[in-house]
Design a protein around this motif. Structure first.
Motif, short mmCIF file in Angstrom:
data_model
loop_
_atom_site.label_atom_id
_atom_site.label_comp_id
_atom_site.label_asym_id
_atom_site.label_seq_id
_atom_site.Cartn_x
_atom_site.Cartn_y
_atom_site.Cartn_z
N LYS A 1 7.25 -10.89 50.40
CA LYS A 1 6.54 -11.86 49.57
C LYS A 1 6.39 -11.28 48.16
CE LYS A 1 3.63 -13.70 53.31
NZ LYS A 1 2.23 -13.89 53.77
N PHE A 2 6.22 -12.16 47.19
CA PHE A 2 5.99 -11.72 45.82
C PHE A 2 4.56 -12.06 45.42
CE2 PHE A 2 10.56 -11.71 46.00
CZ PHE A 2 10.88 -10.57 45.29
N LEU A 3 3.81 -11.02 45.06
CA LEU A 3 2.40 -11.15 44.72
C LEU A 3 2.16 -10.69 43.28
CD1 LEU A 3 0.99 -9.47 47.98
CD2 LEU A 3 1.54 -11.88 47.63
N THR A 4 0.97 -10.95 42.78
CA THR A 4 0.60 -10.47 41.46
C THR A 4 -0.85 -10.01 41.51
OG1 THR A 4 0.59 -10.98 39.09
CG2 THR A 4 -0.12 -12.73 40.59
N VAL A 5 -1.42 -9.67 40.36
CA VAL A 5 -2.79 -9.15 40.32
C VAL A 5 -3.68 -10.03 39.45
CG1 VAL A 5 -2.14 -6.75 40.75
CG2 VAL A 5 -2.22 -7.59 38.39
N GLU A 6 -4.93 -10.05 39.81
CA GLU A 6 -5.97 -10.69 38.99
C GLU A 6 -6.94 -9.60 38.56
OE1 GLU A 6 -9.85 -13.63 39.59
OE2 GLU A 6 -8.15 -13.78 40.99
N VAL A 7 -7.11 -9.43 37.25
CA VAL A 7 -7.97 -8.37 36.72
C VAL A 7 -9.43 -8.78 36.85
CG1 VAL A 7 -8.56 -6.97 34.72
CG2 VAL A 7 -6.17 -7.56 35.16
N ILE A 8 -10.21 -7.93 37.53
CA ILE A 8 -11.64 -8.15 37.70
C ILE A 8 -12.43 -7.42 36.62
CG2 ILE A 8 -13.60 -7.97 39.30
CD1 ILE A 8 -11.30 -9.83 40.22
#
Length: 345
Positions: A113-120
């Motif tokens: 799968k291809f995922l990404t990040v969300e900056v907290i």
């Protein structure tokens, strides 16, 4: 009479040599045919084997092994690890034994799968730190850094980026990954073929250990009972934390082939997370068979680093904080430490 004896001896010797040559030729005539395409097959398939016997030699028995494990001519592969395996056929004939070996690569059958990040959150990070290892333990963030004469291990107040405790590594060693287990920091060096252990509270050195089959030290992680070690190849080794002996390994693969240059690693949520040198992504790996189940695109982070470079000041540093259930990511000589959530692309 003497001439006759000499001729007899020559004839017998020639016959014996011819017989020996014939046996060797017979042994070399065997080969194994498989349904592996170009030497690769996915683990959802059944490996089908057949012996080629062009000389029609009368065979007593044929036995097959895959990496030393006996298999059948129609072998289900789902229980095997991914990567390169030695297929061995043992053929018995006329009181002789022939061995045929070939290499087969077992690959994943599911594309990652291809995922990404969300900056907290974004926190300051020491931009002089050539980050090689990053890990939370009991709420404390540990970091190891590299370069000859600059390598160190430290604990950090991640909100300010300031060191709490720190120890330097001898100049002869290039520091690499760390992991913390049972109040012990396990530390790798790059090409020194040696690692060290430290007290996790004081960072005082306790002992050293030598590498086994792995030639280099890159990333270190643990699952609470065993250690995982990357060595810059596609292999991740498992070590006993008491003996520091390399007991086993996995080879990291996708549906297309092996993934090399595995760098800093982290164990979280029953998976291994690995930086790949000169890539802007993190591989999520099944620790049981080596399958890459997902790839996290971290381009969102690298775009925020002014001195980023794909090979030098690259993405390298993964720490999972179980208290916040978030990941902390950084890189070599980055001025930022990112707290992120991993999300679907």
């Amino acid at each position: 009479m003497k001439a006759f004896k000499y001729l007899t001896i020559i004839f017998l010797a020639t016959a014996l040599l011819s017989c020996g040559d014939n046996v060797e030729l017979q042994k070399k005539s065997f080969s194994v045919s498989t349904n592996a395409q170009n030497g690769t097959i996915s683990i959802d398939k059944t490996l089908e084997l057949s012996l080629k016997n062009p000389k029609n030699i009368k065979i007593t028995s044929v036995n097959y092994e895959l990496n030393g494990k006996p298999i059948t001519p129609k072998q289900v592969l789902s229980d095997f690890k991914l990567g390169e395996h030695t297929l061995k056929a043992t053929i018995n004939f006329n009181g002789e034994t022939a061995i045929v070996n070939q290499t087969i690569a077992l690959l994943s059958h599911v594309a990652p799968k291809f995922l990404t990040v969300e900056v907290i959150n974004t926190f300051p990070h020491d931009k002089t730190s050539f980050t090689q290892g990053l890990e939370f333990s009991n709420g404390v963030l540990y970091e190891s850094t590299g370069q000859f004469g600059e390598s160190k291990i430290r604990t950090i107040d991640y909100k300010t980026g300031k060191s709490i405790t720190e120890t330097t590594i001898p100049d002869a060693f290039f520091g690499e990954g760390i992991t913390v287990l049972n109040n012990t920091v396990y530390h790798l060096t790059w090409q020194g073929k040696k690692g060290f252990t430290y007290d996790a509270t004081t960072l005082e050195k306790k002992s050293s250990f030598n590498y086994g089959q792995s030639k280099e030290g890159w990333g270190f992680a643990n699952d609470g009972s065993k250690l995982y070690k990357s060595d810059g190849t596609s292999l991740i080794w498992t070590l006993n934390p008491d003996t520091l002996i390399e007991e086993d390994h996995i080879q990291v693969c996708t549906t297309k082939g092996k993934i090399g240059r595995l760098n800093e690693i982290e164990f979280a949520n029953d998976k291994l997370y690995a930086n790949i040198w000169e890539k802007n992504g993190i591989a999520i790996i099944n620790p049981k068979n080596g399958a890459v189940e997902a790839v996290i695109d971290c381009t969102l982070l690298t775009k925020q680093i002014s001195n980023f470079s794909i090979n030098e000041n690259c993405l390298n540093g993964i720490a999972y904080n179980p208290e916040t259930q978030t990941f902390f990511l950084t890189g070599k000589r980055w001025d930022k430490l990112f707290e992120v959530k991993i999300i679907e692309n």
